[in-house]
Design an enzyme around this catalytic site. Structure first.
Site, PDB file in Angstrom:
ATOM      1  N   CYS A  96      40.907  88.447   3.090  1.00 32.54           N
ATOM      2  CA  CYS A  96      42.109  88.335   2.269  1.00 32.54           C
ATOM      3  C   CYS A  96      43.260  88.887   3.089  1.00 32.54           C
ATOM      4  O   CYS A  96      43.242  90.076   3.447  1.00 32.54           O
ATOM      5  CB  CYS A  96      41.935  89.133   0.976  1.00 32.54           C
ATOM      6  SG  CYS A  96      43.428  89.252  -0.040  1.00 32.54           S
ATOM      7  N   CYS A 208      46.916  82.714   4.319  1.00 34.49           N
ATOM      8  CA  CYS A 208      46.108  83.150   3.183  1.00 34.49           C
ATOM      9  C   CYS A 208      44.791  82.399   3.274  1.00 34.49           C
ATOM     10  O   CYS A 208      44.785  81.188   3.531  1.00 34.49           O
ATOM     11  CB  CYS A 208      46.813  82.852   1.861  1.00 34.49           C
ATOM     12  SG  CYS A 208      45.799  83.164   0.396  1.00 34.49           S
TER      13      CYS A 208
END
Length: 287
Positions: A96, A208
């Protein structure tokens, strides 16, 4: 003080493995706020197909892109600690970008095992661009993180970097993995600041881990020939090197497993997807 892997109740199922024994099956935890980390997991599994994999995602606090750094650090520490109490972890991958930019120092201070983070692939994108315009597509937290700005200052001085933060695109990736359809009009609206430029970025950093799940849809919206770059392959190589450099590891005989923070209708619907990725079970993590 570093926390050592738990081994009090695992001797019947797991054993310290030396190089003379059968190939070890160390445990790797892949963590993300949602399902985007599965894109990183895929890259790692291609290089290391025989590891014992745990995938944990925080469906209670998702998405992280709108949370404070302090909250994210405390939350990630709590989740990794809970997994570590049940499984002897050899490595943790924080799949992440948002969590990686704020939580890595605290994780590395607390735990003895290596912790790998994900950062935007600014450097390779700068090498690939032809028109000198690189776009960074990430969450708002990652776009504004000091770590990201430092990467740009170090590696992109000769390029123009266009920043675009979007939590809506994260939601779109989750929708797709849950079996939904992502309308191209939604992507066009998100990417409008770039699409309306006279000279838009010709190279896009997918900052991302959710966004590689949308490469097909993004390719239909971005100008023809636009390159998309992510850090999944680099993270996989780093993980493989760290695993191979460990002298003795605890080898697990357990099945791969996925953990969420709450079970609900959405997680019930997600189970077949997780099973297709090699996670036969989905359980609530006791935190």
């Amino acid at each position: 003080m570093a926390t050592k892997p738990q081994d009090a109740n695992t001797t019947s199922r797991e054993a310290i493995t030396s190089k003379a024994d059968s190939p070890p099956r160390p445990t790797a935890l892949i963590f993300d706020s949602g399902v985007g980390g599965l894109s990183v997991y895929q890259e790692i599994r291609q290089l290391l197909p025989n590891l014992h994999y745990i995938y944990a995602f925080d469906n209670v606090a998702f998405p992280y892109g709108e949370k404070s750094g302090e909250f994210i650090v405390e939350r990630v520490l709590e989740i990794v600690t809970a997994v570590q109490q049940s499984h002897p972890l050899a490595i943790v991958v924080i799949a992440c970008n948002t969590a990686s930019t704020v939580s890595l120092p605290a994780l590395r201070e607390r735990f003895a095992f290596p912790v790998v983070g994900v950062v935007p692939a600014i450097k390779p994108a700068v090498r690939l661009t032809r028109n000198g315009v690189v776009g960074l597509l990430a969450t708002r937290a990652t776009v504004h993180a000091s770590y990201t700005l430092d990467l740009i200052a170090r590696f992109a001085t000769d390029c123009k970097i266009e920043l675009l933060g979007s939590s809506e695109l994260v939601e779109a990736a989750e929708t797709k993995l849950h079996g939904g359809v992502v309308p191209l009009e939604v992507l066009k609206k998100i990417l409008h600041p770039w699409l309306s430029m006279r000279e838009p970025p010709d190279t896009i950093v997918l900052g991302c881990t959710h966004f590689p799940l949308l490469t097909e849809e993004l390719a239909q919206v971005l100008p023809e020939g636009t390159r998309m770059v992510d850090s999944g392959a680099a993270i996989a190589r780093r993980t493989a090197w760290l695993i191979s450099s460990q002298e003795n590891v605890i080898s697990s005989q357990d099945e791969n497993i996925a953990y969420c923070m709450a079970l609900d209708e959405d997680t019930d619907a997600l189970l077949p997807v997780l099973q297709s990725y090699g996670f036969p079970k989905l359980q609530k993590l006791p935190i």
